[in-house]
Enzyme design. Structure first.
Site, mmCIF file in Angstrom:
data_model
loop_
_atom_site.group_PDB
_atom_site.id
_atom_site.type_symbol
_atom_site.label_atom_id
_atom_site.label_comp_id
_atom_site.label_asym_id
_atom_site.label_seq_id
_atom_site.Cartn_x
_atom_site.Cartn_y
_atom_site.Cartn_z
ATOM 1 C CE LYS A 81 54.855 6.940 8.279
ATOM 2 N NZ LYS A 81 55.467 7.754 7.200
ATOM 3 C CB SER A 156 53.508 6.907 4.121
ATOM 4 O OG SER A 156 54.677 7.456 4.715
ATOM 5 C CB SER A 180 55.603 10.355 3.843
ATOM 6 O OG SER A 180 55.472 9.562 2.690
#
Length: 471
Positions: A81, A156, A180
């Site tokens: 990420k 996310s 997330s």
């Protein structure tokens, strides 16, 4: 079929690399070609590290020929990420504020992955600063659900989930402050593990909430998640929350069935306002687990609503504390939904924050007593089908994690929580189920989940999905 290569599990791929049936260099080139072909459709990556990945592959291939393998991740392309620091490469956090920042170090998790022999293939798209549940990024483009390109993939860590689900990497690292990792994993039809608070270092990860942030693996199979978690776990003096000792993640022998396994179910909150198809699929998964030998009992958790409200107070207070110095100079550079979050955080008093932390501590202690005698707690992961892109206004975004998922419980308690696929609702949209365990008992959760996974065919569906191939 060539596509079969991209959906191999890590254990199988590792054996092929070790026996020199697949070259790390050629494998990396093939994955990069697939990314070049399909990433424009799904927008899973903000930054593809093609040149660096090829250089890593060459080094690891020479090492394989001369010295052997470091472990199961040797030569395996992995995504991270884009909120984790990567030395020499931009770390944007999905924000315009950070678009030109190039760290001079790797996050601890990134360093550990490299030491394990993983090839860092790219930086995955995310909701800006990891502060949302949809990965509708106003700066780097919307990440699209690979099962329905007009819908969000969750957030996310949406880019990480999409990259794994579409064969653009073999595993990814996400972060989880209220779900997330687990929400996008559930919505995209993959496995995601939020480990126990303190098992994995957050050093080098831009924070959302110091009290609630976790880093963990996102993969196609349960065993793959265990392999990735094993590589990144451990004490780190640069993260004071990490523990010095914790049980190992991996196991020598799989459970033959679920006989002797006791699992709890909490109806309040977890099963409130579920889309009927989601509820039916989760209920069916629980019946399947009972058929495999598990005993399932319903329990109640007094104080759960208050604990979840405390999470909102803690998260929005701590994120404001981190961003306030930046806000003073770059407020207009943030997305509109983040501005609403900061406004909420500014209305919270110190007394409210401290009371929320006390509520959290009290509830977590009482919960651990409630879970004695159980191997885990079962719950839905996603509560309904994902939103159509662009349908939720910024002022409503702060509640998306609670609307779309049933994941924040794992963060306020710090307990390990795994989501894995348990079926598809109409529209061919995935549904995920959570198994939430006792502190540092990730291995037990993985073992239980593996038994269920073996009894189903949901993993195979990923390779059969052609939705994103035709755009």
């Amino acid at each position: 079929m060539m596509s079969d290569l991209f959906f191999l599990d890590i254990s199988t791929l590792s054996k092929l690399i070790q026996t020199k049936k697949i070259s790390p260099v050629e494998l990396t080139k093939q994955v990069l070609q697939r990314i070049e072909r399909y990433n424009p459709t799904v927008n899973a990556y903000i930054n593809v590290l093609a040149e660096d990945a090829c250089q890593q592959a060459e080094v690891l291939e020479r090492e394989l020929m001369e010295q052997g393998v470091r472990g199961p991740l040797h030569g395996v392309p992995i995504a991270v990420k884009d909120i984790l620091e990567t030395k020499g490469h931009e770390t944007t956090a999905g924000s315009k504020v950070m678009e030109n920042w190039i760290p001079d170090r790797d996050a601890t998790v990134v360093r550990k992955l490299k030491e394990a022999g993983a090839i860092l293939i790219g930086k995955a798209n995310l909701h800006e600063f990891a502060m949302g549940a949809t990965t509708e990024n106003p700066h780097y483009g919307v990440c699209r659900n690979p099962w329905d390109l007009e819908r969000v993939p969750g957030g996310s860590s949406g880019g990480s989930a999409v990259a794994v689900a579409t064969g653009l990497c073999y595993g990814a690292i996400g972060t989880d402050t209220a779900g997330s990792i687990r929400l996008p994993a559930a919505i995209c039809g993959i496995t995601g593990m939020k480990p126990t608070y303190g098992r994995v270092s957050r050093n080098g990860c831009l924070p959302f909430s110091w009290s609630l942030d976790h880093i963990g693996p996102m993969t196609r199979t349960v065993k793959d998640s265990a392999i990735l978690l094993e590589a990144i776990t451990g004490f780190d003096p640069l993260d004071s929350a990490t523990v010095s000792q914790a049980d190992d993640v991996m196991w020598d022998q799989a459970l033959p069935d679920l006989k002797g396994i006791r699992l709890a179910v909490v109806r309040k909150h977890f099963f409130d306002d579920l889309e009927p198809e989601v509820e039916w699929l989760v209920e069916q998964a629980m019946r399947d687990m009972q058929a495999l030998g598990a005993e399932i009992a319903e329990i109640e958790l007094p104080g759960l609503d208050e604990a979840l409200q405390a999470l909102k107070v803690i998260a929005q207070s701590e994120v404001l504390a981190f961003h306030e110095p930046i806000l003073n100079k770059y407020k207009d550079w943030y997305g509109e939904d983040l501005k609403y979050r900061f406004s909420f955080g500014q209305s919270i008093s110190a007394v409210q924050y401290l009371n929320a932390q006390r509520t959290r501590s009290k509830f977590s202690q009482e919960l651990r007593e409630k879970l004695k005698g159980f191997d885990g707690l079962l719950a839905p992961a996603n509560a309904k089908r994902p939103f159509l892109i662009g349908t939720v206004p910024p002022d409503q975004a702060i509640g998306n994690m609670f609307t779309l998922g049933r994941t924040p419980f794992g963060n306020i308690t710090g307990l390990p929580a795994l989501t894995l696929p348990c079926g598809f609702m109409s529209g061919n949209l995935p549904v995920g189920m959570q198994i939430i365990g006792r502190p540092f008992e990730e291995r037990r959760i993985f073992q239980i989940a593996e038994v269920y996974e073996r009894s189903q065919n949901w993993v195979a569906k990923l390779a059969e999905n052609e939705t994103y191939l035709v755009r």
